[in-house]
Design an enzyme around this catalytic site. Sequence first.
Site, PDB file in Angstrom:
ATOM      1  N   SER A 169      52.099  65.311  55.494  1.00 13.63           N
ATOM      2  CA  SER A 169      51.044  66.245  55.875  1.00 13.63           C
ATOM      3  C   SER A 169      50.026  66.345  54.752  1.00 13.63           C
ATOM      4  O   SER A 169      50.341  66.102  53.574  1.00 13.63           O
ATOM      5  CB  SER A 169      51.630  67.630  56.153  1.00 13.63           C
ATOM      6  OG  SER A 169      50.605  68.606  56.271  1.00 13.63           O
ATOM      7  N   GLY A 227      55.906  63.408  68.378  1.00 17.39           N
ATOM      8  CA  GLY A 227      56.992  62.456  68.575  1.00 17.39           C
ATOM      9  C   GLY A 227      57.087  61.966  70.008  1.00 17.39           C
ATOM     10  O   GLY A 227      57.318  60.771  70.262  1.00 17.39           O
ATOM     11  N   GLY A 241      63.092  63.748  66.581  1.00 11.97           N
ATOM     12  CA  GLY A 241      62.322  64.875  67.099  1.00 11.97           C
ATOM     13  C   GLY A 241      61.280  64.490  68.123  1.00 11.97           C
ATOM     14  O   GLY A 241      60.164  65.012  68.122  1.00 11.97           O
ATOM     15  N   ALA A 242      61.637  63.592  69.023  1.00 12.42           N
ATOM     16  CA  ALA A 242      60.648  63.049  69.956  1.00 12.42           C
ATOM     17  C   ALA A 242      60.687  63.705  71.336  1.00 12.42           C
ATOM     18  O   ALA A 242      60.208  63.125  72.305  1.00 12.42           O
ATOM     19  CB  ALA A 242      60.842  61.546  70.098  1.00 12.42           C
ATOM     20  N   ASN A 243      61.249  64.896  71.426  1.00 10.31           N
ATOM     21  CA  ASN A 243      61.297  65.557  72.728  1.00 10.31           C
ATOM     22  C   ASN A 243      60.024  66.346  73.028  1.00 10.31           C
ATOM     23  O   ASN A 243      59.821  66.824  74.140  1.00 10.31           O
ATOM     24  CB  ASN A 243      62.508  66.504  72.819  1.00 10.31           C
ATOM     25  CG  ASN A 243      62.458  67.604  71.784  1.00 10.31           C
ATOM     26  OD1 ASN A 243      62.669  67.341  70.604  1.00 10.31           O
ATOM     27  ND2 ASN A 243      62.171  68.831  72.209  1.00 10.31           N
ATOM     28  N   THR A 244      59.141  66.466  72.020  1.00  4.44           N
ATOM     29  CA  THR A 244      57.922  67.247  72.222  1.00  4.44           C
ATOM     30  C   THR A 244      56.852  66.777  71.254  1.00  4.44           C
ATOM     31  O   THR A 244      57.111  66.004  70.323  1.00  4.44           O
ATOM     32  CB  THR A 244      58.198  68.756  72.015  1.00  4.44           C
ATOM     33  OG1 THR A 244      57.040  69.511  72.381  1.00  4.44           O
ATOM     34  CG2 THR A 244      58.543  69.055  70.562  1.00  4.44           C
ATOM     35  N   GLY A 245      55.614  67.217  71.469  1.00  5.74           N
ATOM     36  CA  GLY A 245      54.535  67.034  70.520  1.00  5.74           C
ATOM     37  C   GLY A 245      54.231  65.602  70.132  1.00  5.74           C
ATOM     38  O   GLY A 245      54.235  64.679  70.954  1.00  5.74           O
ATOM     39  N   TYR A 303      57.344  74.513  52.326  1.00  5.11           N
ATOM     40  CA  TYR A 303      56.877  73.500  53.273  1.00  5.11           C
ATOM     41  C   TYR A 303      56.068  72.428  52.547  1.00  5.11           C
ATOM     42  O   TYR A 303      56.291  71.219  52.747  1.00  5.11           O
ATOM     43  CB  TYR A 303      56.021  74.146  54.367  1.00  5.11           C
ATOM     44  CG  TYR A 303      55.406  73.142  55.320  1.00  5.11           C
ATOM     45  CD1 TYR A 303      56.194  72.445  56.227  1.00  5.11           C
ATOM     46  CD2 TYR A 303      54.048  72.872  55.287  1.00  5.11           C
ATOM     47  CE1 TYR A 303      55.644  71.509  57.097  1.00  5.11           C
ATOM     48  CE2 TYR A 303      53.476  71.938  56.150  1.00  5.11           C
ATOM     49  CZ  TYR A 303      54.280  71.259  57.052  1.00  5.11           C
ATOM     50  OH  TYR A 303      53.729  70.328  57.908  1.00  5.11           O
TER      51      TYR A 303
END
Length: 323
Positions: free
Chosen positions: A174, A51, A45-49, A199
């Site tokens: 988290s 990551g 998930g490293a395409n945004t934020g 969650y």
Amino acid sequence: MIPLIHIVVFSAIAFIGFKLLRLFIEGGQFRKQTRCDAKVIVITGANTGIGKETAKELLKRGGKVYIACRSLDKANQAREELMAETGKTDIHVRQLDLSSLESVRTFAKGFLAEEQRLDILINNAGVMACPKALTKDGFEQQLGVNHLGHFLLTNLLLDRLKASAPSRVVNLSSLAHRYGTINRRDLNSEQSYNQVSAYCQSKLANVLFTRELAKRLEGTGVTTYAVHPGTVDTELPRHMGTFFFLFEHNLVKPILRFVFKTPQSGAQTSLYAALDEDLANESGKYYADCRAQKPSKKGCDNETAHWLWDVSEKMVGLSEKTL
């Protein structure tokens, strides 16, 4: 009329106060210049934020970085941006949909065929407070993506991590894990569903997985870390209805983002866990703001951690020979 000197002093105090408040909000920073030259790193998930910021920093420090994402288009766009920002080109895009066990297995098989080592695995991807939905394999979405997908991925890559030791597994959890409970009677939320409770359960599962994995990997040279990145300005809350609408509203956005960490600051504890040499002999612990923290009482429950491991193995179809 207010004297000019008073205005200047008040403005200076306000400016300093603002800066101090932002420093407090941004939290601990990984300031060591630790390198990771020639190390092979996988980040989900490293395409945004968070990551993406983690990938950027590891790329700058000499790592060979694989970003494993559901959307190839978004991942390739992120790759172009990261290369432009860092001047580095050793970044590789691979498709990985954590809501599909088949996709996880396909990614792992492909990665193992092309790379002879894996030094750092960062299980970064996640979903938050989704409306009730099932993964392709029938798991509740948050449990499936946040825990089970990463559980399977990590196990499939364990032999390569062991062969590359010393190596590390970083699991993004988290603070929400403190409000979570592992529902043994309804782990998959089939009888009832609350998007926030689900969650929190998935984030507690990340802490317990890290704990149990550390125990099973004693003596192998592979160490594990669960991290809380902080409250970060990312796309993660996009399923939270009214809250996310307000978050993105032009009038409210500047106010809310004032009290949230930037993605760059949110990545600091991931970098700390991935790189800091002082953690070489630590494993299975929980970290926030670049220091060890005590997880919740439920996050220290070894018996539940063992139970969750056994159930997770059955859910994802792992053989007992994996470890």
